[in-house]
Motif scaffolding. Structure first.
Motif, short mmCIF file in Angstrom:
data_model
loop_
_atom_site.label_atom_id
_atom_site.label_comp_id
_atom_site.label_asym_id
_atom_site.label_seq_id
_atom_site.Cartn_x
_atom_site.Cartn_y
_atom_site.Cartn_z
N GLN A 161 0.85 -1.03 0.17
CA GLN A 161 0.05 -0.14 -0.23
C GLN A 161 1.24 1.34 -0.21
N GLU A 162 2.26 1.79 0.25
CA GLU A 162 3.37 1.85 0.53
C GLU A 162 3.83 2.69 -0.76
N LEU A 163 3.39 2.05 -2.34
CA LEU A 163 3.86 2.37 -3.39
C LEU A 163 3.11 2.76 -4.21
N GLU A 164 3.74 3.84 -4.91
CA GLU A 164 3.67 5.03 -5.51
C GLU A 164 4.00 4.77 -7.21
N TYR A 189 1.39 -8.43 -4.62
CA TYR A 189 0.28 -7.30 -3.96
C TYR A 189 0.00 -6.24 -4.58
N VAL A 190 0.88 -5.95 -5.91
CA VAL A 190 0.77 -4.37 -6.40
C VAL A 190 -0.62 -4.14 -5.96
N PRO A 191 -1.06 -3.02 -5.67
CA PRO A 191 -2.30 -2.20 -6.02
C PRO A 191 -3.01 -1.87 -7.11
N LYS A 192 -4.29 -2.17 -7.93
CA LYS A 192 -4.71 -1.80 -9.32
C LYS A 192 -4.24 -0.82 -9.63
N GLY A 193 -3.98 0.12 -10.38
CA GLY A 193 -3.72 0.79 -10.66
C GLY A 193 -2.01 1.85 -10.91
N ILE A 194 -1.24 0.38 -9.75
CA ILE A 194 -0.14 1.00 -9.25
C ILE A 194 0.72 0.36 -10.41
N GLU A 195 1.69 1.39 -10.81
CA GLU A 195 2.36 0.74 -12.10
C GLU A 195 3.88 0.95 -11.24
N VAL A 196 4.38 0.34 -10.61
CA VAL A 196 6.20 -0.30 -10.41
C VAL A 196 6.99 -0.82 -11.28
#
Length: 218
Positions: free
Chosen positions: A14-17, A35-42
């Motif tokens: 959840q800390e990923l931006e 577990y990368v949140p949907k809509g987040i690309e890292v």
């Protein structure tokens, strides 16, 4: 109820931006990629020379030639790059990684971290941890709050050989989320079902507790 390793990884995810380059250390941190949140690309980076690392492969789909720094089999996302470790460490030392997630044996209230050696026990080496903690500006530690004996790993001062000094910005354990600043741990969230009193009892370092401590939403 305290979190398991997957719960810790889910909370850290959840800390990923969006748009960040992220290095994942060995152990619990490697699970964050799943577990990368949907809509987040890292872009996940591994110091042995991968940029664009994906989640762990399913059983039977492993490629023994694709491994992370911990020698675990991994996958590659579309557009991933593979290069030598010298290039990888140039990326790390050049501060091109926005977030580093590491495991730890101990974390001190001033941000010191010990995560590579217990005196008297054989270790393979420090790996890339020293470079990561010296170069990264945002370091989140994923760890259990106490050891197997029940002793706190969240301390006023580390007793084990240090990996880095004054570098940890946040700690996510099986009990709590804490920021590290002003020579203290600041309680941000507690694991579902875990009380503030339980966190206090498990914390040996200075802990600042606000009036309201919400539960993690994972």
């Amino acid at each position: 109820m305290a979190l398991d390793k997957i719960g810790i990884a889910k909370r850290i995810a959840q800390e990923l931006e969006n748009g960040w380059y992220v290095n994942l250390g060995i152990g619990i941190p490697t699970l964050v990629a799943n577990y990368v949140p949907k809509g987040i690309e890292v872009e996940f980076q591994s110091e042995n020379g991968i940029l664009g690392m994906g989640p762990f492969p399913f059983d039977g789909e492993e490629d023994a030639d694709l491994i992370n720094a911990g020698k675990q089999t991994v996958t590659l996302n579309p557009g991933a790059s593979i290069f030598d470790s010298a290039t990888s460490f140039a990326m790390i030392r050049g501060q091109h990684v926005q977030l580093t997630v590491l495991g730890a044996m101990e974390v001190a209230q001033n941000g010191d971290i010990a995560n590579w050696k217990i005196p008297g026990k054989m270790v393979k080496g420090m790996g890339g941890a020293m470079d990561l903690v010296a170069s990264a500006q945002n370091i989140i530690v994923a760890m259990m709050h106490t050891n197997k004996k029940g002793d706190s790993k969240i301390l006023s001062t580390c007793s084990l050989p240090l990996t880095g000094v004054n570098c940890v910005t946040k700690v996510v354990t099986n009990l709590a989320v804490m920021s590290v600043k002003d020579n203290a741990f600041h309680l941000i969230e507690r694991a579902p079902g875990v009380t503030v009193e339980e966190i206090k009892n498990a914390t040996a370092g200075k802990l600042i507790v606000p009036d309201v401590v919400p539960e993690m939403n994972i």
